[in-house]
Scaffold this active site. Structure first.
Site, PDB file in Angstrom:
ATOM      1  N   VAL A  22       0.857  -1.200   0.000  1.00  0.00           N
ATOM      2  CA  VAL A  22       0.000   0.000   0.000  1.00  0.00           C
ATOM      3  C   VAL A  22       0.887   1.243   0.000  1.00  0.00           C
ATOM      4  O   VAL A  22       1.802   1.349   0.818  1.00  0.00           O
ATOM      5  CB  VAL A  22      -0.911   0.076   1.250  1.00  0.00           C
ATOM      6  CG1 VAL A  22      -1.942   1.191   1.100  1.00  0.00           C
ATOM      7  CG2 VAL A  22      -1.597  -1.236   1.541  1.00  0.00           C
ATOM      8  N   GLY A  44       3.170   2.377  -2.091  1.00  0.00           N
ATOM      9  CA  GLY A  44       4.536   2.320  -2.640  1.00  0.00           C
ATOM     10  C   GLY A  44       5.591   2.586  -1.580  1.00  0.00           C
ATOM     11  O   GLY A  44       5.745   1.826  -0.634  1.00  0.00           O
ATOM     12  N   ILE A  78       5.716   5.039   0.613  1.00  0.00           N
ATOM     13  CA  ILE A  78       5.293   5.778   1.826  1.00  0.00           C
ATOM     14  C   ILE A  78       5.156   4.788   2.994  1.00  0.00           C
ATOM     15  O   ILE A  78       4.462   3.787   2.870  1.00  0.00           O
ATOM     16  CB  ILE A  78       3.922   6.491   1.620  1.00  0.00           C
ATOM     17  CG1 ILE A  78       3.866   7.220   0.284  1.00  0.00           C
ATOM     18  CG2 ILE A  78       3.617   7.434   2.773  1.00  0.00           C
ATOM     19  CD1 ILE A  78       2.482   7.752  -0.079  1.00  0.00           C
ATOM     20  N   GLY A  89       2.260   5.035 -19.563  1.00  0.00           N
ATOM     21  CA  GLY A  89       2.573   3.983 -18.592  1.00  0.00           C
ATOM     22  C   GLY A  89       2.003   4.249 -17.207  1.00  0.00           C
ATOM     23  O   GLY A  89       2.319   3.543 -16.251  1.00  0.00           O
ATOM     24  N   GLU A 149      -2.556   0.758 -16.766  1.00  0.00           N
ATOM     25  CA  GLU A 149      -2.311  -0.541 -17.385  1.00  0.00           C
ATOM     26  C   GLU A 149      -3.073  -0.644 -18.705  1.00  0.00           C
ATOM     27  O   GLU A 149      -4.099   0.040 -18.877  1.00  0.00           O
ATOM     28  CB  GLU A 149      -2.864  -1.645 -16.458  1.00  0.00           C
ATOM     29  CG  GLU A 149      -2.262  -1.689 -15.078  1.00  0.00           C
ATOM     30  CD  GLU A 149      -0.932  -2.402 -15.052  1.00  0.00           C
ATOM     31  OE1 GLU A 149      -0.700  -3.255 -15.927  1.00  0.00           O
ATOM     32  OE2 GLU A 149      -0.123  -2.099 -14.159  1.00  0.00           O
ATOM     33  N   LYS A 209      -6.489  -1.995  -0.924  1.00  0.00           N
ATOM     34  CA  LYS A 209      -5.600  -1.231  -0.041  1.00  0.00           C
ATOM     35  C   LYS A 209      -6.340  -0.761   1.217  1.00  0.00           C
ATOM     36  O   LYS A 209      -5.796  -0.801   2.317  1.00  0.00           O
ATOM     37  CB  LYS A 209      -4.988  -0.052  -0.803  1.00  0.00           C
ATOM     38  CG  LYS A 209      -3.988  -0.525  -1.849  1.00  0.00           C
ATOM     39  CD  LYS A 209      -3.592   0.588  -2.793  1.00  0.00           C
ATOM     40  CE  LYS A 209      -2.513   0.135  -3.762  1.00  0.00           C
ATOM     41  NZ  LYS A 209      -2.275   1.116  -4.821  1.00  0.00           N
TER      42      LYS A 209
HETATM   43  N1  LIG Z   1       5.221  -1.624 -10.448  1.00  0.00           N
HETATM   44  C1  LIG Z   1       4.980  -0.850  -9.395  1.00  0.00           C
HETATM   45  O1  LIG Z   1       5.229   0.363  -9.427  1.00  0.00           O
HETATM   46  C2  LIG Z   1       4.409  -1.424  -8.131  1.00  0.00           C
HETATM   47  C3  LIG Z   1       4.196  -0.602  -7.016  1.00  0.00           C
HETATM   48  C4  LIG Z   1       3.699  -1.139  -5.823  1.00  0.00           C
HETATM   49  C5  LIG Z   1       3.423  -2.491  -5.770  1.00  0.00           C
HETATM   50  N2  LIG Z   1       3.628  -3.274  -6.875  1.00  0.00           N
HETATM   51  C6  LIG Z   1       3.314  -4.692  -6.755  1.00  0.00           C
HETATM   52  O2  LIG Z   1       4.505  -5.446  -6.969  1.00  0.00           O
HETATM   53  C7  LIG Z   1       4.200  -6.685  -7.581  1.00  0.00           C
HETATM   54  C8  LIG Z   1       5.032  -6.855  -8.861  1.00  0.00           C
HETATM   55  O3  LIG Z   1       4.733  -5.805  -9.742  1.00  0.00           O
HETATM   56  P1  LIG Z   1       5.595  -5.575 -11.087  1.00  0.00           P
HETATM   57  O4  LIG Z   1       5.154  -4.262 -11.631  1.00  0.00           O
HETATM   58  O5  LIG Z   1       7.041  -5.819 -10.845  1.00  0.00           O
HETATM   59  O6  LIG Z   1       5.020  -6.756 -12.025  1.00  0.00           O
HETATM   60  P2  LIG Z   1       5.670  -7.330 -13.364  1.00  0.00           P
HETATM   61  O7  LIG Z   1       6.593  -6.350 -13.976  1.00  0.00           O
HETATM   62  O8  LIG Z   1       4.550  -7.886 -14.156  1.00  0.00           O
HETATM   63  O9  LIG Z   1       6.578  -8.545 -12.841  1.00  0.00           O
HETATM   64  C9  LIG Z   1       6.077  -9.780 -12.423  1.00  0.00           C
HETATM   65  C10 LIG Z   1       7.216 -10.783 -12.379  1.00  0.00           C
HETATM   66  O10 LIG Z   1       6.740 -12.011 -11.841  1.00  0.00           O
HETATM   67  C11 LIG Z   1       7.016 -13.072 -12.756  1.00  0.00           C
HETATM   68  N3  LIG Z   1       5.872 -13.999 -12.700  1.00  0.00           N
HETATM   69  C12 LIG Z   1       4.561 -13.658 -12.744  1.00  0.00           C
HETATM   70  N4  LIG Z   1       3.799 -14.786 -12.657  1.00  0.00           N
HETATM   71  C13 LIG Z   1       4.655 -15.809 -12.565  1.00  0.00           C
HETATM   72  C14 LIG Z   1       4.485 -17.227 -12.435  1.00  0.00           C
HETATM   73  N5  LIG Z   1       3.271 -17.795 -12.416  1.00  0.00           N
HETATM   74  N6  LIG Z   1       5.599 -18.002 -12.331  1.00  0.00           N
HETATM   75  C15 LIG Z   1       6.830 -17.426 -12.370  1.00  0.00           C
HETATM   76  N7  LIG Z   1       7.055 -16.103 -12.469  1.00  0.00           N
HETATM   77  C16 LIG Z   1       5.983 -15.310 -12.575  1.00  0.00           C
HETATM   78  C17 LIG Z   1       7.150 -12.430 -14.128  1.00  0.00           C
HETATM   79  O11 LIG Z   1       7.977 -13.241 -14.957  1.00  0.00           O
HETATM   80  P3  LIG Z   1       8.400 -12.768 -16.450  1.00  0.00           P
HETATM   81  O12 LIG Z   1       9.294 -11.580 -16.265  1.00  0.00           O
HETATM   82  O13 LIG Z   1       9.109 -13.930 -17.023  1.00  0.00           O
HETATM   83  O14 LIG Z   1       7.120 -12.433 -17.147  1.00  0.00           O
HETATM   84  C18 LIG Z   1       7.808 -11.092 -13.752  1.00  0.00           C
HETATM   85  O15 LIG Z   1       9.195 -11.266 -13.659  1.00  0.00           O
HETATM   86  C19 LIG Z   1       2.680  -6.676  -7.793  1.00  0.00           C
HETATM   87  O16 LIG Z   1       2.053  -7.302  -6.693  1.00  0.00           O
HETATM   88  C20 LIG Z   1       2.350  -5.203  -7.817  1.00  0.00           C
HETATM   89  O17 LIG Z   1       1.002  -4.926  -7.435  1.00  0.00           O
HETATM   90  C21 LIG Z   1       4.110  -2.780  -8.039  1.00  0.00           C
END
Ligand SMILES: NC(=O)c1ccc[n+]([C@@H]2O[C@H](COP(=O)([O-])OP(=O)(O)OC[C@H]3O[C@@H](n4cnc5c(N)ncnc54)[C@H](OP(=O)(O)O)[C@@H]3O)[C@@H](O)[C@H]2O)c1
Length: 424
Positions: A127, A129, A131, A182, A185, A200
């Site tokens: 929740v 990021g 903060i 970006g 989504e 959240k």
């Molecule tokens: N991005 C942000 O700014 C942000 C901020 C706060 C919280 N979050 C949270 O952080 C988490 C990750 O976000 P993200 O943006 O980094 O997502 P992302 O870029 O889609 O990365 C997901 C990663 O997990 C791997 N993955 C997904 N499903 C899988 C499976 N079944 N088996 C093996 N590997 C798997 C993917 O593999 P591949 O690379 O091979 O596809 C990728 O490396 C989420 O819960 C999101 O809500 C993100």
């Protein structure tokens, strides 16, 4: 000290980079190096900056590795992330996650397993990021009573509403731009419909009130129906429209809701613009505490993960007793959503003829709703129709719903516009 990471996407990569960049600092804090042994990904052939030797597509190589005592989950989504976290805790591994969905839906179950196994699950990054919201609620507010939470915790919707307001552009147009940049989504529904905010709020409220709030118990509306007209009227009236996560705990009842809200320009939340997040905690002894910052982004999120990792690693290395949270302790009593008591803004198109306002005022009066102001604009836009905006004093949601049902049956109604709750 060796750790494993489930996920090597945006956040996983940022965590990899941060741990390597902060090597010296981490060594100073922990007294020994922090090593990433393996990173789980789905596609081993994808181009990324994590060396191939560190990658695996087999989760068991991390979950059942005896050398790994802490696992970071940054895969996202409910499954298989939930199952992998559960297995890791059952293997007596500490878990740090950024996954709001898993914590909102399964936090209670996972905490119970963690305590039984003598480990813990931490989720500061889930929740707000970067903060430090969870730490503030869990530790700083532990012996104070949080009575209210007012929060903007979704950067995408806040960006869209801010752009609509600043540039007087339509929802669809701003959404398309946000996707290109970006900030939204390709499938933005979880953000736009308020689901991300609901997850959240479930997490924050469970912690703040030491109970379990399930996402499905939260009344939720998204921003998809907010029109430029509403934004313009709000501006004219001295308000801004924000997607607010609101919860209150009074007289043993918890009120939890997520919906677009008109807030006056005097509210500190009205100046939270773009992708920024903020949370206003109203506590019994401390009064108001406002936290503000970047609510997402791989590097701020990696920082939140790292602070949880360091704390858990300290526990593991030096057998420091864990400071468990008070979440999930008590059953919750959720206030029915028709008992919400607030002010309302309604906008509608009516026939441009005498006596129209009197008919609407009569229905509102019969439902014990008192009008605080009315705007009626002459417009050439829709011939024979007039646009009416009514602001009410505080009333119950059930009275408002009944009045609207009745207004919608009036022959003088040409087109229903919108209803937005007003909070101060
Ligand atoms: N991005 C942000 O700014 C942000 C901020 C706060 C919280 N979050 C949270 O952080 C988490 C990750 O976000 P993200 O943006 O980094 O997502 P992302 O870029 O889609 O990365 C997901 C990663 O997990 C791997 N993955 C997904 N499903 C899988 C499976 N079944 N088996 C093996 N590997 C798997 C993917 O593999 P591949 O690379 O091979 O596809 C990728 O490396 C989420 O819960 C999101 O809500 C993100």
């Amino acid at each position: 000290m060796k750790i494993g990471i489930l996920g090597g996407g945006q956040v996983g990569q940022a965590l990899w980079d941060t741990i390597h960049m902060e090597k010296e600092n981490i060594l100073n804090i922990l007294g020994e190096p922090l090593e990433i042994k393996k990173v789980l990904v789905r596609d081993l052939s994808k181009k990324r900056d994590i060396p191939k030797d560190f990658l695996t597509n087999n989760p068991d190589e991390i979950i059942y590795d005896k050398e790994i005592s802490l696992i970071v989950e940054v895969m996202g989504g409910e499954e298989p992330a939930h199952t992998y976290i559960k297995r890791a805790l059952e293997e007596k591994k500490f878990v740090v996650t950024a996954n709001k969905e898993v914590i909102a839906l399964h936090g209670d179950e996972l905490h119970k397993i963690a305590r039984k196994k003598g480990v813990d699950i931490a989720f500061e990054a889930s929740v707000g990021g970067g903060i430090p919201l969870i730490k503030t609620i869990k530790e700083a507010m532990a012996v104070d009573k949080v009575k209210e939470i007012w929060a903007i915790v979704n950067g995408t919707t806040n960006y869209i509403l801010t752009k609509m307001e600043e540039e007087l552009r339509d929802f669809e147009e701003v959404l398309r731009e946000a996707q290109k940049l970006g900030y939204a989504e390709p499938d933005p529904s979880k953000d736009i419909l308020g689901l991300d905010t609901k997850f959240k709020l479930a997490i924050l409220s469970s912690f703040a009130y030491h109970t379990t709030i399930k996402p499905e118990e939260i009344y939720t509306e998204g921003i998809e129906k907010i029109s430029l007209r509403d934004i313009q009227y709000a501006k004219e009236l001295g308000y801004k429209i924000k997607l607010l996560a609101i919860s209150k705990f009074y007289n043993g009842e918890i009120e939890v809701r997520v919906h677009p809200t008109m807030i006056p320009l005097s509210s500190p939340l009205s100046s939270v613009n773009g992708v920024y997040n903020a949370i206003l905690l109203r506590a019994e002894k401390r009064g108001d505490v406002l936290l503000y910052g970047e609510g997402a982004g791989p590097y701020p999120t990696a920082m939140a993960l790292l602070s949880d990792i360091l704390e858990a690693t300290h526990t593991i290395l030096y057998s420091v007793p864990r400071y468990y949270s008070f979440a999930y302790l008590y059953p919750s009593k959720i206030k029915p959503s028709d008992e919400i008591y607030t002010r309302y803004y309604i906008r509608l198109w009516v026939k441009d003829q005498p006596g129209v306002l009197a008919q609407i005022a009569k229905i509102l009066g019969e439902n014990h709703i008192s009008i605080s102001s009315v705007i009626q604009k002459e417009t050439s836009e829709k011939e024979g129709k007039a646009e009416l905006v009514i602001l009410t004093h505080k009333t119950y949601e059930k009275s408002m719903s009944k009045a609207i049902e009745e207004i919608k049956l009036l022959p003088i109604l040409e087109e229903w516009g919108s209803l937005i709750r007003i909070e101060v």
